[in-house]
Scaffold this motif. Structure first.
Motif, PDB file in Angstrom:
ATOM      1  N   ASN A  27       0.743  -1.230  -0.030  1.00  0.00           N
ATOM      2  CA  ASN A  27      -0.009   0.124  -0.197  1.00  0.00           C
ATOM      3  C   ASN A  27       0.566   1.276  -0.035  1.00  0.00           C
ATOM      4  O   ASN A  27       0.446   2.312  -0.485  1.00  0.00           O
ATOM      5  N   LYS A  34       8.647  -2.053   5.900  1.00  0.00           N
ATOM      6  CA  LYS A  34       7.502  -2.738   6.487  1.00  0.00           C
ATOM      7  C   LYS A  34       7.140  -4.018   5.438  1.00  0.00           C
ATOM      8  O   LYS A  34       6.584  -4.993   5.841  1.00  0.00           O
ATOM      9  N   ASN A 100       2.222  -9.009  12.404  1.00  0.00           N
ATOM     10  CA  ASN A 100       1.395  -8.296  13.632  1.00  0.00           C
ATOM     11  C   ASN A 100       2.289  -7.311  14.235  1.00  0.00           C
ATOM     12  O   ASN A 100       1.864  -6.139  14.492  1.00  0.00           O
ATOM     13  N   GLY A 104       1.221  -4.626  11.965  1.00  0.00           N
ATOM     14  CA  GLY A 104      -0.186  -4.695  12.569  1.00  0.00           C
ATOM     15  C   GLY A 104      -1.430  -3.828  11.632  1.00  0.00           C
ATOM     16  O   GLY A 104      -1.472  -4.202  10.470  1.00  0.00           O
ATOM     17  N   ASN A 105      -1.712  -2.790  12.224  1.00  0.00           N
ATOM     18  CA  ASN A 105      -2.962  -1.982  11.283  1.00  0.00           C
ATOM     19  C   ASN A 105      -2.445  -0.776  10.880  1.00  0.00           C
ATOM     20  O   ASN A 105      -3.360   0.127  10.435  1.00  0.00           O
ATOM     21  N   ASN A 106      -1.200  -0.452  10.602  1.00  0.00           N
ATOM     22  CA  ASN A 106      -0.724   0.700  10.076  1.00  0.00           C
ATOM     23  C   ASN A 106      -0.844   1.148   8.775  1.00  0.00           C
ATOM     24  O   ASN A 106      -0.723   2.096   8.120  1.00  0.00           O
ATOM     25  N   GLY A 107      -1.553  -0.072   7.784  1.00  0.00           N
ATOM     26  CA  GLY A 107      -1.739   0.230   6.416  1.00  0.00           C
ATOM     27  C   GLY A 107      -0.599   0.196   5.355  1.00  0.00           C
ATOM     28  O   GLY A 107      -0.886   0.594   4.374  1.00  0.00           O
ATOM     29  N   GLY A 110      -0.810  -4.728   3.255  1.00  0.00           N
ATOM     30  CA  GLY A 110      -1.951  -5.543   3.541  1.00  0.00           C
ATOM     31  C   GLY A 110      -1.651  -7.097   3.129  1.00  0.00           C
ATOM     32  O   GLY A 110      -1.105  -7.273   2.457  1.00  0.00           O
TER      33      GLY A 110
END
Length: 162
Positions: A27, A34, A100, A104-107, A110
């Motif tokens: 993304n 990442k 995770n 995690g949810n940092n975008g 995906g």
């Protein structure tokens, strides 16, 4: 490079099987720190599975489309796929924990998967002038002649049916 088989072929596999699509989507291209570890995690898992066919992986192929990297996997059973995903002593669970922890949810990246349980005989395929690939690699590649000539006949559907 794989040998191209000229002609029309279909796949044949005995019994039920599982198609598992698993992948990642980048993304944020600049956040290489990442997404690169996520991309690097799959090959060791596939190597591990390839060294242990009793775990149930029949075949896997990488696919790349834009920012998405995906592996199409064919498994003998869902129970074997599930057991691998949850085995504490194998490579998947640590990779999932690492994802995770790092992402995690940092975008920035995906991940996804889709699982399809395929009952025996409830599939059809055609390969024309291709190497052995996909389901034909997981099972057998046979000539698409006679009963294997059309999509309906490969599925066991009478040609007169709409």
């Amino acid at each position: 490079m794989a040998q191209v088989l000229n002609g029309r072929f279909a796949a044949q596999i005995e019994g039920d099987f599982v198609v598992f699509l698993i992948g990642m989507r980048i993304n944020k291209l600049l956040q290489v720190h990442k997404w690169f570890p996520v991309a690097r995690a799959m090959p060791p898992m596939l190597k591990e599975l390839g060294q242990h066919p009793e775990m149930g992986l029949l075949h896997a192929e990488f696919c790349l489309s834009g920012r998405t990297i995906m592996t199409v996997q064919y498994w003998r059973t869902f129970d074997q796929l599930h057991a691998y995903a949850h085995a504490k002593d194998l490579k998947h669970l640590p990779a999932w924990a690492d994802f995770n922890r790092r992402v995690g949810n940092n975008g920035s990246v995906g991940v996804f998967h889709e699982t399809y349980l395929v009952p025996s005989g409830q599939y059809e395929s055609i390969y024309v002038n291709t190497p052995r690939m996909g389901l034909a690699q997981a099972g057998k590649m046979i000539p698409a002649a006679g009963r294997m000539n059309t999509a309906k006949s490969r599925l066991g559907i009478e040609e007169s049916q709409p």
